[in-house]
Scaffold this motif. Structure first.
Motif: not given
Length: 365
Positions: A135-141, A194-199, A202-204, A230-235
């Motif tokens: 649960f702590q590792q959930r991202d901002e989305v 939301t989008e996920t890059r190859k690396n 994740r971005f909104v 794009g806003v990067k999603i952080q965990s």
């Protein structure tokens, strides 16, 4: 013998009732506590039932120790109250002969205590820790909820969305504000996804919106319009707190640090507490038939709390290096066993635990 079968049957019924009462109390307490954690955002509400179940598994050994002690005390106290004990003792049954049937009844319970304290306790704590870490590792989305302002714990951002698709892939009417180097950035947009890059990042991606940059109290705000932003999603980072409660028992012995040895001494102490309290309940149940059984119950609670707290003190001393592991492992229980043997000797000799000679002399005077 008849009295052995009668005793074991009544002990089984009483132990079942006592265990259900203790289980209800623990469930109620844990439910209030864990639901409070979910309400404050410390755990996922979907994991409440799982965490309650894991907590109950972890406390089963402690509940079984209390069940064994209280059930033996209740049954023998009732026998004294109803003069059944007088009948058995006058028939040639000595107080020490109660050890065998009670020991036979208690053996499977003590085995269960050993299983739950050596296996169930570390497993349940480990699983609870994994659930909390996940649960702590959930991202901002995952923090977002339609119609609510949510603050990110990993960055100085506040999110607001009006609508969100069930899979959290699409959002509408988005508001994002953040603070960087004393400047406030405000981003608003009509839609986003939301989008996920190859690396793996994740971005909104916000669409058809505006960005406002500036310092509070200053008129030089910049306004930018954009089609895509794009806003990067952080965990959230996982906060690892050192704890031996979730360490398997064999691992404690393979890595004999003070903390690990203290935890093992506590786990090994619960079955020893159960054995000592089982024997102590036999002489402790003696009472005058005209006296209320409440006194024995109060004494049982005080003895159990004192014994368990002393075990916690021993664990703390081993952790701090104030007591050696061998002494901490058996020292307390040997002392209690000696006290139990002394009380048994007093009861076999038909002597009171607390002499009334001084009180009688004072009355005669």
């Amino acid at each position: 013998m008849i009295f052995e079968r009668s005793l074991q049957r009544e002990l089984a019924y009483t132990a079942g009732a006592v265990f259900m009462v203790l289980l209800t109390l623990v469930l109620t307490t844990m439910m209030i506590r864990i639901v409070g954690f979910a309400a404050s955002g410390e755990i996922d509400p979907r994991d409440v039932l799982v965490l309650i179940g894991l907590t109950v598994i972890g406390y089963l050994a402690i509940m079984l120790v209390a069940t064994l002690f209280v059930s033996i005390l209740f049954v023998l106290t009732r026998w004294y109250k109803d003069s059944e004990m007088v009948v058995w003792l006058s028939s040639g049954v000595s107080l020490t002969q109660f050890i065998k049937p009670i020991g036979i009844f208690a053996t499977p319970i003590i085995i269960l205590i050993m299983f739950f304290v050596f296996v169930g306790w570390p497993w349940s704590n480990q699983q609870s820790k994994l659930i909390r870490a996940r649960f702590q590792q959930r991202d901002e989305v995952s923090l977002l909820a339609p119609g609510q302002f949510r603050e990110s714990a990993t960055s100085h951002r506040v999110f607001f969305i009006e609508k969100m698709s069930p899979d959290q892939a699409r959002v509408e009417n988005v508001f994002v504000t953040s603070t960087e180097n004393g400047k406030v950035n405000v981003v608003v947009s009509k839609t986003g996804h939301t989008e996920t890059r190859k690396n793996g990042d994740r971005f909104v991606v916000l669409e058809n919106g505006r960005r406002y940059d500036g310092q509070p109290g200053q008129p030089d705000f910049r306004i930018m319009e954009f089609e895509r932003y794009g806003v990067k999603i952080q965990s959230q980072p996982v906060v690892n707190t050192p704890s031996t409660t979730g360490t398997p028992t064999l691992t404690l012995l393979r890595n004999p640090t003070n903390d690990n040895l203290a935890e093992f001494a506590w786990r090994a102490g619960l079955p020893l507490i159960a054995i000592n309290l089982m024997l102590l309940a036999i002489p402790l149940a003696h009472q005058n038939p005209r006296r209320s059984r409440t006194i024995n119950l109060v004494m049982a609670v005080l003895i159990y709390l004192t014994y368990s707290n002393l075990l916690n003190v021993v664990q703390s001393w081993i952790e701090q290096g104030k007591m050696s592991f061998p002494v901490g492992l058996v020292g307390l229980h040997v002392i209690v066993a000696a006290i139990v043997a002394f009380i048994f000797w007093l009861r076999v000799r038909n002597r009171p635990l607390f002499t009334r000679a001084i009180f009688s002399r004072s009355q005669g005077a």
